[in-house]
Every structure is written in structure tokens, then in C-alpha cells.
Design a protein around this motif. Structure first.
Motif, PDB file in Angstrom:
ATOM      1  N   ASP A 362      -3.112   8.438  -0.602  1.00  0.00           N
ATOM      2  CA  ASP A 362      -3.028   8.827  -2.013  1.00  0.00           C
ATOM      3  C   ASP A 362      -1.754   8.287  -2.651  1.00  0.00           C
ATOM      4  O   ASP A 362      -1.695   8.105  -3.874  1.00  0.00           O
ATOM      5  CB  ASP A 362      -3.087  10.352  -2.162  1.00  0.00           C
ATOM      6  N   GLU A 363      -0.739   8.030  -1.834  1.00  0.00           N
ATOM      7  CA  GLU A 363       0.508   7.503  -2.395  1.00  0.00           C
ATOM      8  C   GLU A 363       0.354   6.069  -2.899  1.00  0.00           C
ATOM      9  O   GLU A 363       1.231   5.573  -3.619  1.00  0.00           O
ATOM     10  CB  GLU A 363       1.651   7.603  -1.372  1.00  0.00           C
ATOM     11  N   ILE A 364      -0.740   5.390  -2.541  1.00  0.00           N
ATOM     12  CA  ILE A 364      -1.009   4.069  -3.111  1.00  0.00           C
ATOM     13  C   ILE A 364      -2.279   4.087  -3.971  1.00  0.00           C
ATOM     14  O   ILE A 364      -2.770   3.038  -4.388  1.00  0.00           O
ATOM     15  CB  ILE A 364      -1.101   2.972  -2.033  1.00  0.00           C
ATOM     16  N   GLY A 365      -2.824   5.273  -4.204  1.00  0.00           N
ATOM     17  CA  GLY A 365      -3.997   5.397  -5.069  1.00  0.00           C
ATOM     18  C   GLY A 365      -5.285   4.926  -4.424  1.00  0.00           C
ATOM     19  O   GLY A 365      -6.196   4.459  -5.115  1.00  0.00           O
ATOM     20  N   MET A 366      -5.409   5.067  -3.105  1.00  0.00           N
ATOM     21  CA  MET A 366      -6.652   4.687  -2.444  1.00  0.00           C
ATOM     22  C   MET A 366      -7.828   5.456  -3.035  1.00  0.00           C
ATOM     23  O   MET A 366      -7.708   6.632  -3.403  1.00  0.00           O
ATOM     24  CB  MET A 366      -6.568   4.942  -0.938  1.00  0.00           C
ATOM     25  N   VAL A 367      -8.969   4.779  -3.132  1.00  0.00           N
ATOM     26  CA  VAL A 367     -10.193   5.394  -3.623  1.00  0.00           C
ATOM     27  C   VAL A 367     -11.160   5.571  -2.462  1.00  0.00           C
ATOM     28  O   VAL A 367     -10.963   5.021  -1.369  1.00  0.00           O
ATOM     29  CB  VAL A 367     -10.851   4.539  -4.733  1.00  0.00           C
ATOM     30  N   ASP A 368     -12.215   6.327  -2.696  1.00  0.00           N
ATOM     31  CA  ASP A 368     -13.225   6.513  -1.660  1.00  0.00           C
ATOM     32  C   ASP A 368     -13.840   5.167  -1.265  1.00  0.00           C
ATOM     33  O   ASP A 368     -14.149   4.328  -2.126  1.00  0.00           O
ATOM     34  CB  ASP A 368     -14.341   7.434  -2.164  1.00  0.00           C
ATOM     35  N   GLY A 369     -14.027   5.001   0.026  1.00  0.00           N
ATOM     36  CA  GLY A 369     -14.652   3.791   0.503  1.00  0.00           C
ATOM     37  C   GLY A 369     -16.159   3.791   0.273  1.00  0.00           C
ATOM     38  O   GLY A 369     -16.762   4.826  -0.029  1.00  0.00           O
ATOM     39  N   ILE A 370     -16.741   2.619   0.391  1.00  0.00           N
ATOM     40  CA  ILE A 370     -18.192   2.459   0.282  1.00  0.00           C
ATOM     41  C   ILE A 370     -18.729   2.265   1.698  1.00  0.00           C
ATOM     42  O   ILE A 370     -18.369   1.305   2.387  1.00  0.00           O
ATOM     43  CB  ILE A 370     -18.531   1.243  -0.612  1.00  0.00           C
ATOM     44  N   GLY A 418     -11.429   0.170   2.481  1.00  0.00           N
ATOM     45  CA  GLY A 418     -11.686   0.454   1.085  1.00  0.00           C
ATOM     46  C   GLY A 418     -11.960  -0.816   0.300  1.00  0.00           C
ATOM     47  O   GLY A 418     -11.580  -1.921   0.719  1.00  0.00           O
ATOM     48  N   PRO A 419     -12.579  -0.702  -0.866  1.00  0.00           N
ATOM     49  CA  PRO A 419     -13.031  -1.890  -1.596  1.00  0.00           C
ATOM     50  C   PRO A 419     -11.910  -2.771  -2.140  1.00  0.00           C
ATOM     51  O   PRO A 419     -12.125  -3.947  -2.427  1.00  0.00           O
ATOM     52  CB  PRO A 419     -13.867  -1.293  -2.733  1.00  0.00           C
ATOM     53  N   ASP A 420     -10.701  -2.220  -2.283  1.00  0.00           N
ATOM     54  CA  ASP A 420      -9.628  -2.971  -2.938  1.00  0.00           C
ATOM     55  C   ASP A 420      -8.425  -3.188  -2.027  1.00  0.00           C
ATOM     56  O   ASP A 420      -7.298  -3.362  -2.484  1.00  0.00           O
ATOM     57  CB  ASP A 420      -9.189  -2.251  -4.210  1.00  0.00           C
ATOM     58  N   GLN A 422      -7.216  -5.594  -0.355  1.00  0.00           N
ATOM     59  CA  GLN A 422      -6.421  -6.819  -0.426  1.00  0.00           C
ATOM     60  C   GLN A 422      -5.378  -6.789  -1.541  1.00  0.00           C
ATOM     61  O   GLN A 422      -4.378  -7.493  -1.482  1.00  0.00           O
ATOM     62  CB  GLN A 422      -7.343  -8.026  -0.594  1.00  0.00           C
ATOM     63  N   THR A 423      -5.613  -5.959  -2.545  1.00  0.00           N
ATOM     64  CA  THR A 423      -4.647  -5.850  -3.647  1.00  0.00           C
ATOM     65  C   THR A 423      -3.953  -4.493  -3.680  1.00  0.00           C
ATOM     66  O   THR A 423      -2.815  -4.393  -4.151  1.00  0.00           O
ATOM     67  CB  THR A 423      -5.344  -6.084  -4.999  1.00  0.00           C
ATOM     68  N   ARG A 424      -4.627  -3.459  -3.217  1.00  0.00           N
ATOM     69  CA  ARG A 424      -4.034  -2.118  -3.208  1.00  0.00           C
ATOM     70  C   ARG A 424      -3.601  -1.804  -1.780  1.00  0.00           C
ATOM     71  O   ARG A 424      -4.382  -1.335  -0.963  1.00  0.00           O
ATOM     72  CB  ARG A 424      -5.032  -1.085  -3.716  1.00  0.00           C
ATOM     73  N   ASN A 425      -2.356  -2.076  -1.499  1.00  0.00           N
ATOM     74  CA  ASN A 425      -1.845  -1.801  -0.161  1.00  0.00           C
ATOM     75  C   ASN A 425      -0.344  -1.540  -0.241  1.00  0.00           C
ATOM     76  O   ASN A 425       0.291  -1.783  -1.284  1.00  0.00           O
ATOM     77  CB  ASN A 425      -2.163  -2.944   0.802  1.00  0.00           C
ATOM     78  N   VAL A 426       0.216  -1.042   0.837  1.00  0.00           N
ATOM     79  CA  VAL A 426       1.632  -0.653   0.834  1.00  0.00           C
ATOM     80  C   VAL A 426       2.532  -1.851   0.565  1.00  0.00           C
ATOM     81  O   VAL A 426       3.480  -1.768  -0.231  1.00  0.00           O
ATOM     82  CB  VAL A 426       1.991   0.016   2.171  1.00  0.00           C
ATOM     83  N   ALA A 427       2.255  -2.984   1.204  1.00  0.00           N
ATOM     84  CA  ALA A 427       3.127  -4.149   1.034  1.00  0.00           C
ATOM     85  C   ALA A 427       3.157  -4.614  -0.414  1.00  0.00           C
ATOM     86  O   ALA A 427       4.226  -4.914  -0.963  1.00  0.00           O
ATOM     87  CB  ALA A 427       2.666  -5.277   1.956  1.00  0.00           C
ATOM     88  N   ALA A 428       1.999  -4.682  -1.044  1.00  0.00           N
ATOM     89  CA  ALA A 428       1.949  -5.130  -2.433  1.00  0.00           C
ATOM     90  C   ALA A 428       2.669  -4.156  -3.353  1.00  0.00           C
ATOM     91  O   ALA A 428       3.411  -4.565  -4.257  1.00  0.00           O
ATOM     92  CB  ALA A 428       0.497  -5.306  -2.869  1.00  0.00           C
ATOM     93  N   GLN A 429       2.468  -2.867  -3.127  1.00  0.00           N
ATOM     94  CA  GLN A 429       3.062  -1.886  -4.030  1.00  0.00           C
ATOM     95  C   GLN A 429       4.557  -1.693  -3.782  1.00  0.00           C
ATOM     96  O   GLN A 429       5.291  -1.301  -4.691  1.00  0.00           O
ATOM     97  CB  GLN A 429       2.314  -0.567  -3.913  1.00  0.00           C
ATOM     98  N   ALA A 430       5.010  -1.978  -2.573  1.00  0.00           N
ATOM     99  CA  ALA A 430       6.438  -1.845  -2.293  1.00  0.00           C
ATOM    100  C   ALA A 430       7.256  -2.833  -3.112  1.00  0.00           C
ATOM    101  O   ALA A 430       8.437  -2.599  -3.382  1.00  0.00           O
ATOM    102  CB  ALA A 430       6.688  -2.048  -0.803  1.00  0.00           C
TER     103      ALA A 430
END
Length: 522
Positions: A362-370, A418-420, A422-430
Motif C-alpha cells: 500500500d505504501e506504493i499504491g499497489m492495486v488488486d491483481g488480475i 500486479g498489472p502495473d 513495471q512502473t509502480r515499484n519501490v525502485a521507481a518511486q524511491a
């Protein structure tokens, strides 16, 4: 109570880890204890105070660890007791507390206790579980329904009786009216406390004791199939029996023997009943009966404002509140309210009075997976498909970076990413100071810097429309929080002060921006 003499868990932020999905260290696609240890610095950088790990005990994994086959060991999928000791030492060295899941209501059907219990009606452990004769028509003893659908009674041909299981048939319920069961399970708590555990989240605490006469539960006249089969009845006689409070008090007494430890109870009950699990001054029970209201609440400022005020008003004297936005059984907050409002929700969670629990990702805004049909793992979805009751979507692997398998594993993960990722991850958001991760780090830093946010009092402030506003006080410090739970700017009158944090356009000209929140120090 000052910050100096308050128990650590009052000012703490707890971070829930679903161990299968946090970090895989050995390339089998399943997270493990060594993986958690390798990622502890993420928790330190984030600013949380404690990690709670969902079950790691030996298990056939019919319900992914909530079917325990040995309460005093670690499943080889997750590692060993030595790995657990290493993780505990590493966490403590970083100033982090470590909590485990305690699953007292039921064991695995593969647990040696149950194997003995079902071996013969005369076995000494027969009464460790709940056995009943068939009804006169040969069917189950009563109409109790499993939380996963179907009758909660399973026929055992070899001994000619039914046994009770509130969940899967592979999860027979223990008989907590048997003093030998009580003694054995209290020893489990002592085992882990002696090993350095700082507390427990107690699974389905309100389920532990059943009505001794096993009467039928009342039928729910408003039931519709979309609610799931469990809700065909009200669990009047199969849950929340008065005797459970004696057991909770006994657990608390053991925790207190080991110093400043914490017990958190999983209890899905209305607020008045939830309050009873704090116990009394003479017989305290769990420190924090989980408050799940934000998970089920309609995302409406007026409704949530009333809910907070009612909860605060219901707390017994000296009781400490707690809040949670999501967990391993519920859809993620970013899926429920959208990305923009998930940021507002983070401000809400981390500025309310009480101990918050943050769900991994949740700290990176993960959404429900498909989850494609052929990848479904959750037994609830497999038993009642099509009703959206499955829990796999909120259990997908943590998204660490854009490398193969999101940095979670070197192999195909046990659940799809999760669907995103490659763009929503700890490294990118850090690397992005406007990211969800950056927001959580800022909020957690503010809690550490301002005792008013960590342990201060709470008071509602006048607000209208989509705005929710309140003030936190501690000593001479006063901090104002205002949140716009809508997607249009809202007129907002707030006392002036220094802006500590602002998101979504913040406050300007008496207007709080769409999807905005501000924290002011008066």
C-alpha cells in the motif's frame, strides 16, 4: 500519558507482511523469512516500527498457513527456526519490533492432535476438537455454515461422528472448553515470546468458543447469493460467546509476563461488541481489537467523520484506538477508492489517533491483481467462484523494481504480478519525491517528529461537503488535518498555521483542492 512512558505500540506503525508474497530468497517463487530479512532496510527507510508476519508455521497450505500442523516450528517453504531467529535479531538490531500471527481457533487436519482425535472415540485427544452425533435425519448436527461455504460439519466415517470446522474441512476447530487445549495453546504463546516475539495478531479471536448446546443459528432474512453462503445465517451461536473473554484475558496475562508485548485481536464485530474485547481494568484482554471500519466504509466525508467520532466515543477509559485500510483478506485501498484518493486515505490512516497497520504494497499504491481462472489459489474463490470473494488479488507479490518478476523472485511467482509492476515499484518511486512511497515516508517522519500525531488527542473540526477535518493535541502542540474525499475543490475554513504537508493542490484561497489533504501546525 507522555510519549516517554507510553507503551511502544501506542505510537507505533505496524506493517503487515504476507510472507508468501514479500520476497523470495531461494528462487522457488514463494516468499520466505530470509527474503523478509533482506528487505528490512525498506521498512526502516519507510519509517514503520513493527512488522507483523502472517502465518509461517508448518502447514499443508490448504488455506496458506492458516491450517497449522505444528505451532512451534517454521514451514520449510519459509525457512527454519534458525532463519526465524536470524530475522528476529536483524529486526531488533534495526529497532523494529516483530509480531507473529497466532491461529488459535483451528488447526490443520494434519496436525498430530487431530490425527489422534479422529483415530478413535476413546483417544485422549478426542475432546480436543468438536465432535457431535448426526441429527436424527443423519445430517449435520445443526445449520451452522462454514465461512468458506457449505456446512461447517464434516462426517468422519471411521468414528461415526461429525467434526466442526468454521472454515475448510481441513481446518477442524479446537475445543477451547477443554482445559488441556487451553494449557497447550498458552504454552505456544510462551514458546514464541521466549524466542523474542514482541506480540501477536490473534486470528479470528471471536470464533474461538461456541455455544455449548449447539443450537441452530438464526436465518438471515435479507440474504442474497452475492453475499456468499456464510451469510445465510447470523453467527449468533457459533461466534462471540461470553467465555471467549476469559481466554483473551489469559492470553493477556501471559503477554504481560514477558514485559511490554502487544496482542492484537482479529474481530469482525460491531463497535459496541468490539469494545468488550479490551476487557476491564481487573481483567484486561487484547491491547488492540482490530478496528476494520475504514475497510468497509463508504468513502464519504460525513459518514467517515461520524464513524470516527462514534468509535472514539465508544472506547473504554484508557483504551487505545487503532485503524487499518486493508489486509490479506480485503481488496486494496487503491482499488477501492482510486489512486488519487488512496493518497488522501494514507494521510487519514497515518494522522488519526491510534495505532495504524499498513498492508505491504500500500505504501506504493499497489492495486488488486488480475488472477486468470487457471491461476486461482484461494480456497474461498475455488469453493464459491464468481462472487468476488477471492483473496488472491490483494496477495500478489511485492513490486520491488522493473527487473524480471519485479525483483520479488528469480522464478515465476506463486501468484501473477500486479498489472502495473513495471512502473509502480519501490525502485521507481524511491527516485520520485512526489510518489506514493515518498508520501508515506513523509507521513511517517511527521508522526515521529510530532507527538501530537503519534499519541495526541483527537477532536473533530467543523467541515462540510467532501471535507473531513480534525485536530490533534499533545501538550502545547496542536496539529490540524483536513482531507478532501472528493474530486472537486471544496470551501474550507481552517485556523492558520505552518504547512507540514500538502498534497493534491492543498489549501489556497479558502479552497481545499480536489483529492487534496493538508497538515498544519498551529
Amino acid at each position: 500519558m507522555s510519549g516517554e512512558d507510553a507503551p511502544w505500540w501506542r505510537s507505533a506503525v505496524i506493517y503487515q507482511i504476507y510472507p508468501r508474497s514479500f520476497q523470495d530468497s531461494n528462487g522457488d517463487g514463494v516468499g520466505d523469512l530470509a527474503g523478509i530479512e533482506a528487505r528490512l532496510d525498506h521498512l526502516v527507510d519507510l519509517g514503520v516500527d513493527a512488522l507483523w508476519i502472517s502465518p509461517i508455521y508448518p502447514s499443508p497450505m490448504a488455506d496458506f498457513g492458516y491450517d497449522v500442523a505444528d505451532y512451534c516450528d517454521v514451514d520449510p517453504r519459509f525457512g527454519s527456526l534458525a532463519d526465524f531467529d536470524s530475522l528476529t535479531a536483524a529486526a531488533h538490531a534495526r529497532g523494529l519490533k516483530l509480531l507473529l500471527d497466532f491461529v488459535p481457533n483451528h488447526t490443520s487436519s494434519e496436525h498430530p492432535w487431530f490425527r489422534a482425535s479422529r483415530s478413535s472415540r476413546d483417544d485422549p485427544k478426542r475432546d480436543w476438537y468438536i465432535w457431535r452425533d448426526a441429527a436424527p435425519d443423519g445430517g449435520p448436527p445443526n445449520n451452522w455454515i462454514s465461512d468458506f461455504g457449505g456446512s461447517a460439519w464434516e462426517w468422519d466415517e471411521s468414528t461415526g461422528q461429525y467434526y466442526y470446522h468454521a472454515f475448510l474441512k481441513e481446518q477442524p476447530d479446537l475445543n477451547w472448553r477443554n482445559p488441556d487445549v487451553v494449557a497447550a495453546m498458552m504454552d505456544v504463546l510462551r514458546f514464541w515470546f521466549a524466542r523474542g516475539v514482541d506480540g501477536f495478531r490473534i486470528d479470528v479471536l471471536w470464533h474461538m468458543v461456541k455455544h455449548p448446546g449447539f443450537p441452530d443459528n438464526p436465518w438471515n432474512p435479507d440474504w442474497v447469493p452475492a453475499m456468499g453462503e456464510r451469510d445465510r445465517v447470523f453467527q449468533t451461536h457459533s461466534t462471540d460467546q461470553s467465555e471467549v473473554h476469559e481466554l483473551a484475558a489469559a492470553m493477556r496475562a501471559i503477554a504481560d509476563e514477558f514485559g511490554e508485548r502487544v496482542l492484537i485481536g482479529e474481530i469482525y464485530l460491531p463497535v459496541p461488541k468490539l469494545m468488550t474485547y479490551y476487557g476491564s481494568a481487573a481483567a484486561p484482554e487484547v491491547h488492540l481489537p482490530f478496528n476494520f471500519q475504514l475497510i468497509g466504509a463508504r468513502w464519504d466525508a460525513r459518514e467517515i467523520g461520524r464513524m470516527i467520532a462514534n468509535y472514539e466515543g465508544a472506547l473504554p477509559a484508557g483504551a487505545w484506538p487503532n485503524w487499518v485500510l486493508g489486509n490479506h483478506d480485503q481488496p486494496r485501498i487503491a482499488t477501492r477508492v482510486g489512486e488519487a484518493q488512496a493518497r488522501v486515505a494514507a494521510v487519514l490512516l497515518l494522522t488519526l489517533r491510534g495505532t495504524p497497520t499498513l498492508y505491504y504494497g500500500d505504501e506504493i499504491g499497489m492495486v488488486d491483481g488480475i488472477i486468470p481462472p487457471d491461476r486461482v489459489m484461494d480456497p474461498r474463490e475455488l469453493r464459491e467462484p464468481g462472487y468476488g470473494l477471492g483473496r488472491d488479488p490483494e496477495r500478489t507479490p511485492m513490486q520491488w523494481d522493473a527487473c524480471a518478476h519485479a525483483g520479488f523472485s528469480t522464478a515465476e511467482p506463486w501468484l501473477p504480478l500486479g498489472p502495473d509492476w513495471q512502473t509502480r515499484n519501490v525502485a521507481a518511486q524511491a527516485a520520485d519525491d512526489r510518489s506514493m512511497l515518498a508520501l508515506h515516508r513523509q507521513l511517517l517522519a511527521l508522526r515521529r517528529a510530532h507527538m501530537a500525531l503519534a499519541i495526541g488527542s483527537w477532536q473533530a473540526l467543523p467541515a462540510a461537503g467532501d471535507v473531513l477535518a480534525y485536530e490533534r493535541h499533545h501538550g502545547d502542540e496542536a496539529i490540524v488535518v483536513a482531507l478532501n474525499l472528493g474530486d472537486t475543490p471544496q470551501p474550507t475554513a481552517l485556523p492558520g498555521g505552518e504547512t507540514l504537508l500538502s498534497i493534491g493542490g492543498g489549501l489556497s484561497g479558502g479552497m481545499l483542492g480536489a483529492d487534496a489533504a493538508v497538515i498544519l501546525k498551529r
